[in-house]
Design a protein around this motif. Sequence first.
Motif, PDB file in Angstrom:
ATOM      1  N   GLY A  75     -29.824  31.852-108.369  1.00 40.76           N
ATOM      2  CA  GLY A  75     -29.944  30.601-109.119  1.00 40.76           C
ATOM      3  C   GLY A  75     -28.620  29.869-109.128  1.00 40.76           C
ATOM      4  O   GLY A  75     -27.677  30.261-108.440  1.00 40.76           O
ATOM      5  N   HIS A  76     -28.575  28.814-109.903  1.00 40.14           N
ATOM      6  CA  HIS A  76     -27.309  28.096-110.054  1.00 40.14           C
ATOM      7  C   HIS A  76     -26.320  29.037-110.721  1.00 40.14           C
ATOM      8  O   HIS A  76     -26.688  29.881-111.544  1.00 40.14           O
ATOM      9  N   GLU A  77     -25.045  28.912-110.371  1.00 41.56           N
ATOM     10  CA  GLU A  77     -24.036  29.890-110.790  1.00 41.56           C
ATOM     11  C   GLU A  77     -24.022  30.132-112.298  1.00 41.56           C
ATOM     12  O   GLU A  77     -24.024  31.274-112.747  1.00 41.56           O
ATOM     13  N   LYS A  78     -24.024  29.087-113.092  1.00 42.67           N
ATOM     14  CA  LYS A  78     -23.957  29.247-114.538  1.00 42.67           C
ATOM     15  C   LYS A  78     -25.162  30.053-115.054  1.00 42.67           C
ATOM     16  O   LYS A  78     -25.005  30.967-115.862  1.00 42.67           O
ATOM     17  N   ALA A  79     -26.354  29.730-114.591  1.00 38.03           N
ATOM     18  CA  ALA A  79     -27.566  30.432-115.031  1.00 38.03           C
ATOM     19  C   ALA A  79     -27.582  31.870-114.533  1.00 38.03           C
ATOM     20  O   ALA A  79     -27.980  32.788-115.262  1.00 38.03           O
ATOM     21  N   ALA A  80     -27.147  32.100-113.305  1.00 38.53           N
ATOM     22  CA  ALA A  80     -27.129  33.455-112.746  1.00 38.53           C
ATOM     23  C   ALA A  80     -26.161  34.352-113.512  1.00 38.53           C
ATOM     24  O   ALA A  80     -26.478  35.508-113.826  1.00 38.53           O
ATOM     25  N   LEU A  81     -24.991  33.820-113.840  1.00 35.97           N
ATOM     26  CA  LEU A  81     -24.021  34.602-114.611  1.00 35.97           C
ATOM     27  C   LEU A  81     -24.527  34.880-116.025  1.00 35.97           C
ATOM     28  O   LEU A  81     -24.358  35.986-116.549  1.00 35.97           O
ATOM     29  N   ARG A  97     -20.500  41.074-106.850  1.00 37.10           N
ATOM     30  CA  ARG A  97     -20.849  40.599-105.523  1.00 37.10           C
ATOM     31  C   ARG A  97     -21.487  39.215-105.533  1.00 37.10           C
ATOM     32  O   ARG A  97     -22.553  39.009-104.966  1.00 37.10           O
ATOM     33  N   LEU A  98     -20.840  38.263-106.187  1.00 35.06           N
ATOM     34  CA  LEU A  98     -21.318  36.879-106.187  1.00 35.06           C
ATOM     35  C   LEU A  98     -21.227  36.345-104.765  1.00 35.06           C
ATOM     36  O   LEU A  98     -20.169  36.421-104.132  1.00 35.06           O
ATOM     37  N   ARG A  99     -22.342  35.840-104.271  1.00 38.63           N
ATOM     38  CA  ARG A  99     -22.372  35.316-102.895  1.00 38.63           C
ATOM     39  C   ARG A  99     -22.843  33.874-102.904  1.00 38.63           C
ATOM     40  O   ARG A  99     -23.734  33.512-103.654  1.00 38.63           O
ATOM     41  N   ARG A 100     -22.250  33.107-102.040  1.00 39.53           N
ATOM     42  CA  ARG A 100     -22.643  31.706-101.864  1.00 39.53           C
ATOM     43  C   ARG A 100     -23.043  31.492-100.417  1.00 39.53           C
ATOM     44  O   ARG A 100     -22.430  32.042 -99.510  1.00 39.53           O
ATOM     45  N   THR A 101     -24.069  30.680-100.223  1.00 36.15           N
ATOM     46  CA  THR A 101     -24.459  30.272 -98.883  1.00 36.15           C
ATOM     47  C   THR A 101     -23.966  28.843 -98.699  1.00 36.15           C
ATOM     48  O   THR A 101     -24.297  27.975 -99.520  1.00 36.15           O
ATOM     49  N   PRO A 102     -23.150  28.601 -97.678  1.00 37.62           N
ATOM     50  CA  PRO A 102     -22.633  27.247 -97.465  1.00 37.62           C
ATOM     51  C   PRO A 102     -23.765  26.220 -97.420  1.00 37.62           C
ATOM     52  O   PRO A 102     -24.794  26.435 -96.788  1.00 37.62           O
ATOM     53  N   GLY A 103     -23.580  25.136 -98.162  1.00 32.24           N
ATOM     54  CA  GLY A 103     -24.564  24.067 -98.196  1.00 32.24           C
ATOM     55  C   GLY A 103     -25.689  24.274 -99.197  1.00 32.24           C
ATOM     56  O   GLY A 103     -26.524  23.406 -99.373  1.00 32.24           O
ATOM     57  N   GLU A 104     -25.724  25.422 -99.862  1.00 28.41           N
ATOM     58  CA  GLU A 104     -26.760  25.716-100.851  1.00 28.41           C
ATOM     59  C   GLU A 104     -26.180  25.620-102.258  1.00 28.41           C
ATOM     60  O   GLU A 104     -25.027  25.965-102.481  1.00 28.41           O
ATOM     61  N   ASP A 105     -26.988  25.173-103.218  1.00 24.68           N
ATOM     62  CA  ASP A 105     -26.550  25.084-104.609  1.00 24.68           C
ATOM     63  C   ASP A 105     -26.629  26.434-105.310  1.00 24.68           C
ATOM     64  O   ASP A 105     -25.918  26.675-106.272  1.00 24.68           O
ATOM     65  N   GLU A 106     -27.527  27.305-104.853  1.00 27.83           N
ATOM     66  CA  GLU A 106     -27.740  28.583-105.523  1.00 27.83           C
ATOM     67  C   GLU A 106     -26.732  29.641-105.077  1.00 27.83           C
ATOM     68  O   GLU A 106     -26.190  29.576-103.975  1.00 27.83           O
ATOM     69  N   VAL A 107     -26.521  30.612-105.972  1.00 24.96           N
ATOM     70  CA  VAL A 107     -25.715  31.781-105.650  1.00 24.96           C
ATOM     71  C   VAL A 107     -26.604  33.011-105.784  1.00 24.96           C
ATOM     72  O   VAL A 107     -27.697  32.944-106.352  1.00 24.96           O
TER      73      VAL A 107
END
Length: 66
Positions: free
Chosen positions: A13-19, A36-46
């Motif tokens: 989800g969005h970083e704030k909600a996921a945390l 293990r927070l992961r981001r996909t380039p170009g995506e809003d979700e983590v």
Amino acid sequence: MSDESMITIEVRGHEKAALEAAHRISALFLSSGPCRLRRTPGEDEVQLLVHADVAKGAGEGGYLAP
């Protein structure tokens, strides 16, 4: 702590909600907290993983010793 009671929860989800979700899980179960927070380039979700010991009851939360 028994390996049979350990689970891994994947939160997306969005970083704030996921945390926030990871911290709420940690309030319920003894857990690793968010890791293990992961981001996909170009995506809003983590994506993050939380390792939790479900043998502990509700309200017995906290973080696992490193």
